[in-house]
Design a protein around this motif. Sequence first.
Motif, PDB file in Angstrom:
ATOM      1  N   UNK B  22       0.855  -1.191   0.000  1.00 13.32           N
ATOM      2  CA  UNK B  22       0.000   0.000   0.000  1.00 13.32           C
ATOM      3  C   UNK B  22       0.884   1.231   0.000  1.00 13.32           C
ATOM      4  N   UNK B  23       0.383   2.285  -0.588  1.00  8.81           N
ATOM      5  CA  UNK B  23       1.145   3.531  -0.670  1.00  8.81           C
ATOM      6  C   UNK B  23       1.544   4.057   0.692  1.00  8.81           C
ATOM      7  N   UNK B  28       5.034   6.480   4.996  1.00 13.81           N
ATOM      8  CA  UNK B  28       5.695   6.276   6.295  1.00 13.81           C
ATOM      9  C   UNK B  28       7.206   6.407   6.141  1.00 13.81           C
ATOM     10  N   UNK B  29       7.719   5.831   5.068  1.00 12.88           N
ATOM     11  CA  UNK B  29       9.163   5.900   4.823  1.00 12.88           C
ATOM     12  C   UNK B  29       9.608   7.344   4.628  1.00 12.88           C
ATOM     13  N   UNK B  30       8.866   8.075   3.805  1.00 13.12           N
ATOM     14  CA  UNK B  30       9.210   9.488   3.559  1.00 13.12           C
ATOM     15  C   UNK B  30       9.192  10.288   4.852  1.00 13.12           C
ATOM     16  N   UNK B  31       8.143  10.053   5.621  1.00 11.73           N
ATOM     17  CA  UNK B  31       7.984  10.792   6.876  1.00 11.73           C
ATOM     18  C   UNK B  31       9.182  10.538   7.780  1.00 11.73           C
ATOM     19  N   UNK B  32       9.556   9.256   7.851  1.00 14.47           N
ATOM     20  CA  UNK B  32      10.671   8.892   8.726  1.00 14.47           C
ATOM     21  C   UNK B  32      11.961   9.539   8.245  1.00 14.47           C
ATOM     22  N   UNK B 129       0.054   2.933   7.889  1.00 10.53           N
ATOM     23  CA  UNK B 129      -1.255   2.471   8.301  1.00 10.53           C
ATOM     24  C   UNK B 129      -2.304   3.233   7.520  1.00 10.53           C
ATOM     25  N   UNK B 130      -3.451   2.642   7.418  1.00 16.80           N
ATOM     26  CA  UNK B 130      -4.526   3.343   6.733  1.00 16.80           C
ATOM     27  C   UNK B 130      -5.357   4.084   7.757  1.00 16.80           C
ATOM     28  N   UNK B 160      -1.363   7.829   7.027  1.00 16.44           N
ATOM     29  CA  UNK B 160      -1.445   8.671   5.857  1.00 16.44           C
ATOM     30  C   UNK B 160      -2.813   9.305   5.832  1.00 16.44           C
ATOM     31  N   UNK B 161      -2.847  10.569   6.123  1.00 15.84           N
ATOM     32  CA  UNK B 161      -4.124  11.261   6.070  1.00 15.84           C
ATOM     33  C   UNK B 161      -4.582  11.316   4.637  1.00 15.84           C
TER      34      UNK B 161
END
Lengths: 187, 166
Positions: B22-23, B28-32, B129-130, B160-161
């Motif tokens: 899932x995207x 999550x990776x980018x955020x981290x 997470x969704x 991911x909002x």
Amino acid sequence: MEEVTATVVMEGAVVGPEGAEATTAEKKGFKVVVAVDDSENSHYALSWAIDYILANRREDCQLVVLHVQHFVETTFMYPVAGHAVYAPTLSMDAVRKAHEENSKRVISRAVDICKSKHVDALTAVADGDPKDAICEAAEKLHADLLVVGSRGLGMIKRAFLGSVSDYLAHHAKCPVLIVKPPKGSHK
Amino acid sequence: MEEAKERTGTGKKRVMVAIEEHECSHYALEWTLLNLKPTISSPLFLITVQPFSPFTYVAAASYSSPPQELIQSMQEHQKQAALALLEKAKEICAKHGVDVETITEMGEPKEVICQVAEQQNVELLVMGSHARGAVERFFLGSVSNYCVHHAKCPVLVVKQDSGKKN
């Protein structure tokens, strides 16, 4: 069902700038909210957050220590030998006072941890049911990251994750970091 | 006072990001990488787990055991998709200048992620997470939900909002 009112009381400086729009390199500051209760676990979570998140970005990181006070109901029934007894107001006040003392203790212990690691922290206290109160507070505070311990006061040995942490992982709008106790110490 | 035995001395942690189909895991990776880059010790681990026998719904849909070719082609397709996701994840890391080590496993994703996290002494597990409503949360978020409960190390869940800023 009583209304859950999460009133957030901030001590210290003014709430920082809005939002988490990290689309450009221009960072507006990273706000980390750590929810603490009386448990060892949550204080460990606070230490973890300071050591591994704030330590690396001191310049633009803001730490907020959040504590949710127990919600004291106005009518309280003690079942005593089958008879429901309404608690007299005096003992209600005593209970309320004890809760407030407890909150102060929790917050001051958290602040001590922050101070010992040379971190300035804002403190916030909210009222109500912990799950909802922390969620709401994190939103109101525009938290970029919410940090919680994995198991708080209701520590059931077999449960790896407390109900509040679980709730927050599901429902908080911002990223949630759940800090488990260190290996080898399953308190 | 906490013992300093877990400190690596540099304030860095071994971090593993679970890449799912899932995207949200890329988010999550980018955020981290955007927010926690200084915390990540090199290399960053990316794990993707392919399920063994995912196609129970195919069997149900065809009222019997489905043709072998169908299963194989679906598995192949799924493998390609997983690799593509991993590639994209590696690109994202390269963009941020972060070294990456990829781990691909087969099995039940939620269990394998937790097992590998333990084997590799991962100190922070990152999951997407969704956030699209209570019911979907129950079904779609089962991997992140499981890991949050069972991983021995700290877990970071990045939501991911869907179009909504907080």
